[in-house]
Design a protein around this motif. Structure first.
Motif, short mmCIF file in Angstrom:
data_model
loop_
_atom_site.label_atom_id
_atom_site.label_comp_id
_atom_site.label_asym_id
_atom_site.label_seq_id
_atom_site.Cartn_x
_atom_site.Cartn_y
_atom_site.Cartn_z
N GLU A 22 0.83 -1.21 0.00
CA GLU A 22 0.00 0.00 0.00
C GLU A 22 0.86 1.26 0.00
OE1 GLU A 22 -3.45 2.21 2.73
OE2 GLU A 22 -2.76 0.18 3.22
N SER A 23 1.91 1.28 0.84
CA SER A 23 2.78 2.47 0.89
C SER A 23 3.52 2.65 -0.42
CB SER A 23 3.76 2.37 2.06
OG SER A 23 4.70 1.32 1.86
N ARG A 24 3.96 1.55 -1.01
CA ARG A 24 4.67 1.64 -2.29
C ARG A 24 3.74 2.14 -3.39
NH1 ARG A 24 9.42 -0.10 -4.32
NH2 ARG A 24 9.94 -1.07 -2.34
N ARG A 25 2.50 1.67 -3.38
CA ARG A 25 1.53 2.12 -4.39
C ARG A 25 1.28 3.62 -4.28
NH1 ARG A 25 -1.26 -2.78 -3.46
NH2 ARG A 25 -2.60 -1.74 -1.92
N LYS A 26 1.20 4.11 -3.03
CA LYS A 26 0.96 5.53 -2.83
C LYS A 26 2.12 6.36 -3.35
CE LYS A 26 -0.20 9.00 0.65
NZ LYS A 26 -0.50 9.28 2.08
N ILE A 27 3.34 5.92 -3.05
CA ILE A 27 4.53 6.64 -3.53
C ILE A 27 4.57 6.63 -5.05
CG2 ILE A 27 7.06 6.54 -3.64
CD1 ILE A 27 6.94 5.51 -0.71
N GLU A 28 4.33 5.49 -5.66
CA GLU A 28 4.36 5.38 -7.12
C GLU A 28 3.26 6.23 -7.76
OE1 GLU A 28 4.16 1.18 -7.68
OE2 GLU A 28 6.32 0.88 -7.37
N SER A 29 2.10 6.28 -7.11
CA SER A 29 0.99 7.08 -7.63
C SER A 29 1.32 8.56 -7.60
CB SER A 29 -0.27 6.80 -6.80
OG SER A 29 -1.33 7.67 -7.20
N VAL A 30 1.90 9.02 -6.48
CA VAL A 30 2.28 10.43 -6.38
C VAL A 30 3.40 10.75 -7.36
CG1 VAL A 30 3.35 12.16 -4.87
CG2 VAL A 30 1.50 10.73 -4.00
N ALA A 31 4.38 9.83 -7.50
CA ALA A 31 5.48 10.05 -8.43
C ALA A 31 4.97 10.19 -9.87
CB ALA A 31 6.49 8.91 -8.33
N GLU A 32 3.98 9.38 -10.22
CA GLU A 32 3.40 9.48 -11.56
C GLU A 32 2.69 10.82 -11.74
OE1 GLU A 32 0.49 6.97 -14.60
OE2 GLU A 32 0.74 6.32 -12.52
N ARG A 33 2.02 11.24 -10.70
CA ARG A 33 1.27 12.50 -10.78
C ARG A 33 2.19 13.69 -11.00
NH1 ARG A 33 -3.80 13.56 -6.63
NH2 ARG A 33 -5.16 14.49 -8.21
N ILE A 34 3.40 13.64 -10.42
CA ILE A 34 4.34 14.75 -10.55
C ILE A 34 5.38 14.49 -11.65
CG2 ILE A 34 4.04 15.50 -8.16
CD1 ILE A 34 6.64 14.04 -7.45
N SER A 35 5.09 13.52 -12.52
CA SER A 35 5.95 13.22 -13.68
C SER A 35 7.35 12.76 -13.30
CB SER A 35 6.02 14.43 -14.61
OG SER A 35 4.75 14.79 -15.08
N GLU A 69 8.88 18.63 -4.54
CA GLU A 69 8.39 19.24 -3.30
C GLU A 69 6.87 19.25 -3.26
OE1 GLU A 69 9.29 22.82 -0.21
OE2 GLU A 69 9.67 23.22 -2.31
N ILE A 70 6.23 19.47 -4.40
CA ILE A 70 4.76 19.38 -4.44
C ILE A 70 4.35 17.95 -4.10
CG2 ILE A 70 2.74 19.48 -5.95
CD1 ILE A 70 4.13 21.81 -7.43
N GLY A 71 5.10 16.97 -4.60
CA GLY A 71 4.82 15.58 -4.28
C GLY A 71 4.94 15.29 -2.79
N LEU A 72 5.93 15.90 -2.13
CA LEU A 72 6.08 15.70 -0.69
C LEU A 72 4.83 16.17 0.04
CD1 LEU A 72 9.78 16.89 -0.04
CD2 LEU A 72 8.95 14.73 -0.96
N LEU A 73 4.25 17.28 -0.44
CA LEU A 73 3.02 17.78 0.17
C LEU A 73 1.85 16.85 -0.13
CD1 LEU A 73 3.37 21.59 -0.64
CD2 LEU A 73 3.76 20.47 1.56
N LEU A 74 1.78 16.33 -1.35
CA LEU A 74 0.68 15.44 -1.71
C LEU A 74 0.69 14.16 -0.87
CD1 LEU A 74 0.61 15.76 -5.62
CD2 LEU A 74 -0.90 16.85 -3.95
N ASN A 80 -3.73 22.06 -12.06
CA ASN A 80 -5.13 21.90 -12.43
C ASN A 80 -5.63 20.50 -12.07
OD1 ASN A 80 -5.87 24.45 -13.58
ND2 ASN A 80 -4.60 23.98 -15.37
N ASP A 81 -4.74 19.51 -12.15
CA ASP A 81 -5.11 18.14 -11.79
C ASP A 81 -5.31 17.99 -10.29
OD1 ASP A 81 -5.38 15.24 -11.93
OD2 ASP A 81 -3.31 15.15 -11.24
N ILE A 82 -4.36 18.47 -9.50
CA ILE A 82 -4.44 18.24 -8.05
C ILE A 82 -5.45 19.16 -7.37
CG2 ILE A 82 -2.08 17.36 -7.94
CD1 ILE A 82 -1.17 19.98 -6.75
N ALA A 83 -5.97 20.15 -8.10
CA ALA A 83 -7.02 21.01 -7.53
C ALA A 83 -8.33 20.25 -7.37
CB ALA A 83 -7.23 22.25 -8.41
N THR A 84 -8.45 19.11 -8.03
CA THR A 84 -9.64 18.27 -7.86
C THR A 84 -9.56 17.58 -6.50
OG1 THR A 84 -9.74 17.84 -10.24
CG2 THR A 84 -10.97 16.36 -8.80
N GLY A 85 -10.49 17.92 -5.61
CA GLY A 85 -10.50 17.31 -4.30
C GLY A 85 -9.82 18.10 -3.22
N ARG A 86 -9.17 19.24 -3.58
CA ARG A 86 -8.53 20.09 -2.57
C ARG A 86 -8.52 21.52 -3.08
NH1 ARG A 86 -4.73 16.87 -4.39
NH2 ARG A 86 -4.58 15.72 -2.44
#
Length: 244
Positions: A121-134, A155-160, A189-195
């Motif tokens: 689960e923790s690895r999936r979260k990291i990989e998901s955030v990494a993909e989101r921030i390219s 740094e944006i990923g660290l916050l996410l 624009n992507d991360i503004a969805t939900g926050r």
């Protein structure tokens, strides 16, 4: 639409100088708010007060049902407010993966992250955030070897990783190439969805890419507010900031 942040009559003085002067504004849930204005307008000071770095002389900062002016920085962070400063604050000698791991709410120290047994689960979260921030292809790369733009995204990923409800970003595209600027606009624009996001920026090309509502500050006060078209055509904004 319900408000996530309400700033009322906010004032802060430094040796008699009012950096922010009786300022009031609010941010809706899932809104991307851009704050612009000339140097010295009070933009960064406003973010400093929201995140607890600077205490207001007077006024109220309501986040959900919490009064932030009475809280300290770590309490505000844990309540769901994330802050990115102008200069990226990352661990240069650690990999992208390790940087993201450290920012997990369950692992808040370098030692804990390095010796933490990764779950799927923790690895999936990291990989998901990494993909989101390219940065999905850079997980094993040390952060110090990333480009300037990639460091900003990290740094944006660290916050996410902390899953904040409100993100405060101070000049996120400063020093970026045109392509990095475009990718950052897509990211925000992507991360503004939900926050909700509050973005301070001087780059008007970038502001046009992301702006929903624009607040213009001048001498510590709100000078104008509205859509990008509305503030661009406001004579007061043209006079003090945008020029003709």
């Amino acid at each position: 639409m319900s408000k996530i942040l309400t700033v009322s009559d906010l004032t802060v003085s430094f040796d008699g100088f009012k950096a922010v002067d009786d300022l009031s504004f609010s941010v809706n849930r899932e809104e991307l708010r851009t704050v612009i204005g000339p140097n010295g307008a009070g933009k960064t000071t406003l973010l400093d007060m929201i995140c607890g770095k600077t205490k207001p002389t007077h006024g109220s900062i309501k986040f959900k049902d919490l009064e932030l002016s009475k809280m300290v920085e770590y309490q505000i962070t844990r309540a769901g407010v994330g802050r990115k400063f102008q200069t990226p604050s990352i661990y240069q000698d650690l990999t992208v993966f390790e940087n993201l791991e450290i920012s997990s709410p369950t692992e808040r120290s370098v030692f804990g992250a390095l010796f933490f047994e990764h779950t799927s689960e923790s690895r999936r979260k990291i990989e998901s955030v990494a993909e989101r921030i390219s940065l999905q292809g850079q997980l094993k790369t040390k952060a110090g070897k990333l480009s300037h733009g990639q460091k900003q995204w990290l740094e944006i990923g660290l916050l996410l990783m902390q899953e904040p409800d409100l993100l405060l970003l101070d000049e996120p595209v400063a020093g970026m190439s045109a392509r990095e600027r475009e990718l950052t606009a897509e990211l925000l624009n992507d991360i503004a969805t939900g926050r909700s996001l509050v973005v301070i920026e001087h780059d008007m090309v970038f502001v046009k890419m992301i702006a929903q509502t624009v607040t213009v500050l001048h001498q510590g006060k709100v000078l104008a507010e509205g859509s990008m078209d509305e503030v661009q055509n406001d004579e007061r904004v043209i006079e003090v900031y945008l020029g003709r």
